[in-house]
Design an enzyme around this catalytic site. Sequence first.
Site, short mmCIF file in Angstrom:
data_model
loop_
_atom_site.label_atom_id
_atom_site.label_comp_id
_atom_site.label_asym_id
_atom_site.label_seq_id
_atom_site.Cartn_x
_atom_site.Cartn_y
_atom_site.Cartn_z
N HIS A 1 -7.02 -8.14 -8.45
CA HIS A 1 -7.32 -7.03 -7.27
C HIS A 1 -6.60 -5.68 -7.34
CE1 HIS A 1 -4.49 -10.10 -5.31
NE2 HIS A 1 -3.72 -8.91 -5.12
N GLN B 1 -10.92 -14.71 -5.30
CA GLN B 1 -12.42 -15.14 -5.77
C GLN B 1 -13.22 -14.94 -4.40
OE1 GLN B 1 -10.20 -18.02 -7.00
NE2 GLN B 1 -9.94 -16.67 -8.71
N PRO C 1 -17.24 -5.14 -18.02
CA PRO C 1 -18.17 -4.44 -17.08
C PRO C 1 -18.97 -5.50 -16.18
CG PRO C 1 -19.31 -4.63 -19.11
CD PRO C 1 -17.81 -4.81 -19.30
N VAL D 1 -10.48 -6.12 -13.42
CA VAL D 1 -9.22 -5.96 -13.64
C VAL D 1 -8.42 -6.78 -14.57
CG1 VAL D 1 -6.92 -6.10 -12.23
CG2 VAL D 1 -8.93 -5.41 -11.07
N ASN D 2 -8.81 -8.21 -14.90
CA ASN D 2 -8.09 -8.76 -15.89
C ASN D 2 -8.74 -8.70 -17.21
OD1 ASN D 2 -6.28 -10.30 -14.46
ND2 ASN D 2 -7.55 -11.78 -13.91
N GLY E 1 -16.72 -12.06 -5.59
CA GLY E 1 -15.52 -11.66 -5.96
C GLY E 1 -15.51 -10.03 -6.07
N ASP E 2 -14.31 -9.48 -6.17
CA ASP E 2 -14.15 -8.06 -6.60
C ASP E 2 -14.75 -7.02 -5.27
OD1 ASP E 2 -13.20 -8.67 -9.11
OD2 ASP E 2 -15.32 -9.05 -9.49
N GLU E 3 -14.62 -7.93 -4.08
CA GLU E 3 -15.03 -6.99 -2.83
C GLU E 3 -13.98 -6.09 -2.21
OE1 GLU E 3 -16.46 -11.38 -2.69
OE2 GLU E 3 -14.73 -10.29 -2.89
N GLY E 4 -12.88 -6.16 -2.74
CA GLY E 4 -12.11 -5.29 -2.17
C GLY E 4 -10.74 -6.14 -1.31
N LYS E 5 -10.49 -7.09 -1.38
CA LYS E 5 -9.62 -7.90 -0.54
C LYS E 5 -8.31 -7.41 -0.68
CE LYS E 5 -10.94 -11.52 -2.72
NZ LYS E 5 -12.14 -11.14 -3.50
#
Length: 429
Positions: free
Chosen positions: A41, A223, A303, A298-299, A12-16
């Site tokens: 995102h 995700q 870290p 984001v939510n 997750g958090d790859e930049g979708k």
Amino acid sequence: MPAIAIVGAQWGDEGKGKATDLLGGRVDYVVKPNGGNNAGHTVVVNGEKFELKLLPAGILSPNAVPVIGNGVVVNLEALFEEIDGLESRGHSCEHLKISANAHLVAPYHQTMDKVTERFLGQRAIGTTGRGIGPTYMDKVARLGIRVQDIFDESILRQKIEGALRQKNELLVKLYNRRAVTVDEIAEYFLGYADRLRPMVVDSVNLLNDALDEGKVVLMEGGQATYLDVDHGTYPFVTSSNPTAGGAAVGAGIGPTRFSRTIGIVKAYTTRVGAGPFPTELFDEMGEQLRTTGGEFGVNTGRPRRTGWYDAVMAHYAARINGFTDYFLTKLDVLTGIEKIPVCVAYEVDGVRHDRMPMTQTEFHHAKPVYELFDGWTEDISGARAFTDLPLNAQHYVEALEKLSGCRISAIGVGPGRDQVVQVRDLIQD
């Protein structure tokens, strides 16, 4: 025109959202097929940052219809907070469509999520506490409440009553919490019915009709592959299938209608929450990646754990999803690093594994085998063609492409929506 799927290839958090936003102006529908408001995102438009959770990134593309698919679990309070936030900044959400078959997150789902995590103690998964897992549990147990149910109060009350028989037993007898009443849950849902009604559609027919008419439908997966309940690092996973197959199910579109499946992968690796992470860094370099890359949830603001690129994971993700292309993000974060390690294999109990180990026990004990690549110091944020990149950056990308078993067709070189190197078109070959 066939459908296109965007899928996270890591944790997750790859930049979708960036990838969706890049394509949003060229597609007719943008669909969120799975997940809930547990994963966010970030999209940057004209220098303005938008943090989205339930809403597809396509909500910011005026020419695309955003759709929340049947595979999503919807927290109505969070949904309307997000809508109100966007509209207060001048972005209309009137074109949003929501599947009548999507399941709803009830207040007791959030309570169950939080108390279960506390009950598990050191064995906790590290959920966001937003009730996503318990909502999917009720869906599978046939105790769920769907969007369509809140427009018929008698059916709604029957379903709430059925769900609370089990929930109150657990809340009162196991977790020492008060019982929840049918009235309070019914009142909660009914309070949103009038505002929700104009958005609700038969999303399966809507999207398949669009494809029949030659429209472009983009699936914006939530995700990522290694959070998939079947293919991820179980049990440290989400409760849905955020892989390409799950996108088809969560939108009601047959797999033969997909022409492109695009994997989104960072130039390094991050993870939130518990679970194995072979390339994780615990030193100053890990902190540098976290700070430079803005690696905070984001939510939750938590870290993120950081580490080097794992080509073994990327290769396996390409197989699971049948990726036609990779979109490599955050290459700019690596600028200034003299030598960049890439994990090309694992060592487990003294034995080298060039592929993903079969068991989670082996993966948990996997030690990365690294290959070093020369870094670069030049600012790459203005690059728009592959040849604009420094030679060492080009070599790094070419190596990842070869090791990951999938062509890299786009490269993120900054947070802005236009800070992308497009090697080839992501919609049409």
